[in-house]
Design a protein around this motif. Structure first.
Motif, PDB file in Angstrom:
ATOM      1  N   LEU A 147      53.496   8.649  69.823  1.00 29.46           N
ATOM      2  CA  LEU A 147      52.024   8.847  69.834  1.00 29.46           C
ATOM      3  C   LEU A 147      51.817   8.685  68.197  1.00 29.46           C
TER       4      LEU A 147
ATOM      5  N   LEU B 120      52.322   3.990  80.406  1.00 26.77           N
ATOM      6  CA  LEU B 120      51.939   5.403  80.269  1.00 26.77           C
ATOM      7  C   LEU B 120      52.586   6.156  81.454  1.00 26.77           C
TER       8      LEU B 120
ATOM      9  N   VAL C 207      51.403   9.226  83.573  1.00 34.70           N
ATOM     10  CA  VAL C 207      50.185  10.073  83.648  1.00 34.70           C
ATOM     11  C   VAL C 207      50.302  10.672  84.959  1.00 34.70           C
TER      12      VAL C 207
ATOM     13  N   THR D 142      43.830   0.652  71.574  1.00 36.00           N
ATOM     14  CA  THR D 142      43.269   1.551  72.491  1.00 36.00           C
ATOM     15  C   THR D 142      43.818   2.865  72.426  1.00 36.00           C
ATOM     16  N   THR D 143      42.641   3.876  72.496  1.00 40.42           N
ATOM     17  CA  THR D 143      43.168   5.387  72.634  1.00 40.42           C
ATOM     18  C   THR D 143      43.451   5.617  73.829  1.00 40.42           C
ATOM     19  N   VAL D 144      44.330   6.916  73.824  1.00 34.69           N
ATOM     20  CA  VAL D 144      44.746   7.696  75.035  1.00 34.69           C
ATOM     21  C   VAL D 144      43.379   7.632  75.933  1.00 34.69           C
TER      22      VAL D 144
ATOM     23  N   ALA E 210      42.091   4.759  77.449  1.00 34.80           N
ATOM     24  CA  ALA E 210      43.059   4.142  78.427  1.00 34.80           C
ATOM     25  C   ALA E 210      43.052   4.944  79.814  1.00 34.80           C
ATOM     26  N   LEU E 211      42.772   6.014  79.524  1.00 33.36           N
ATOM     27  CA  LEU E 211      42.345   6.978  80.941  1.00 33.36           C
ATOM     28  C   LEU E 211      41.119   6.560  81.574  1.00 33.36           C
TER      29      LEU E 211
ATOM     30  N   SER F 148      42.242  13.459  72.977  1.00 33.27           N
ATOM     31  CA  SER F 148      42.781  11.994  73.402  1.00 33.27           C
ATOM     32  C   SER F 148      42.147  10.857  72.646  1.00 33.27           C
TER      33      SER F 148
ATOM     34  N   THR G 105      44.122   9.575  69.561  1.00 32.78           N
ATOM     35  CA  THR G 105      45.673   9.542  69.821  1.00 32.78           C
ATOM     36  C   THR G 105      45.718   8.067  70.354  1.00 32.78           C
TER      37      THR G 105
ATOM     38  N   ALA H   9      47.309   4.845  72.375  1.00 34.25           N
ATOM     39  CA  ALA H   9      47.749   5.001  73.739  1.00 34.25           C
ATOM     40  C   ALA H   9      49.390   4.589  73.798  1.00 34.25           C
TER      41      ALA H   9
ATOM     42  N   ILE I 102      51.923  12.532  80.128  1.00 31.23           N
ATOM     43  CA  ILE I 102      50.645  12.892  79.939  1.00 31.23           C
ATOM     44  C   ILE I 102      50.039  13.567  80.950  1.00 31.23           C
TER      45      ILE I 102
END
Ligand code: FES
Ligand code: FES
Length: 186
Positions: free
Chosen positions: A9, A37, A39, A52-54, A57-58, A90, A93, A95, A102
């Motif tokens: 990370l 990832l 998850v 891209t941030t977490v 991405a989510l 997130s 942070t 990705a 996660i």
């Protein structure tokens, strides 16, 4: 992770500082990278912009929209998820997180049973509009596991990074107190 810049990370601020200091960049950050990832117990393969941030991405790529985007600046806590059991915002942070576990709000309930913290939020009426609630719950679980749920003052202090515009704070404190013994039992 084929061609990714790193496997851990990377806080955005740290990454920016390294780039300003002239640290070599493995590749153009605008180029897409392949990343897997982990998850809520499942591997998710993504082809994403390396920046891209977490949170994005989510929400945008995995359609896990429980984690909310409030400020997108690390100031409201709405986007809080657990990474390796530690709470992180997130939105700040990246990705590029292979090998990290996660956990999002979608990963808490099992079968028909809510997680004890989810149940405590329901029991104590700890939300009104519900927008901040996923982040509050993720943060509250970590708060308990960190040993910071011993008193109302402690809970308020260690939950202070999660903002609730509906001001459900007394009920949130009550929910954390209710769930803490069950969570600590494991
Ligand atoms: S959306 Fe991440 S802290 Fe506000
Ligand atoms: S319940 Fe509405 S923002 Fe917290």
């Amino acid at each position: 992770m084929a061609g990714a810049a790193g496997s851990a990370l990377v806080p955005i601020t740290a990454r920016a500082a390294a780039q300003e200091a002239g640290a070599p960049s493995a590749q153009d950050p605008g180029l897409p990278v392949d990343v897997t990832l982990h998850v809520n117990g499942k591997d998710k393969r993504l082809h994403i912009d390396a920046r891209t941030t977490v949170l994005d991405a989510l929400r945008e790529h995995l359609k896990l929209t429980g984690s909310k985007k409030g400020c997108d600046h690390g100031q409201c806590g709405a986007c809080t998820v657990l990474i390796n059991d530690r709470r992180v915002v997130s939105c700040l942070t990246l990705a590029l997180a292979e090998g990290q576990e996660i956990t999002t709000i979608e990963g808490l309930a099992t079968d028909d049973h809510l997680h004890p913290m989810q149940q405590a939020f329901v029991d104590n009426d700890a939300f009104q509009c519900g927008y901040c609630t996923p982040g509050q719950i993720m943060s509250a679980i970590a708060c308990v596991k960190e040993g910071h749920a011993g008193s109302d003052a402690d809970i308020r202090e260690y939950m202070s990074g999660n903002i609730c515009r509906c001001a459900a704070y007394p009920n949130i404190v009550a929910a954390v107190k209710q769930a803490a013994p069950e969570i600590m039992k494991g």
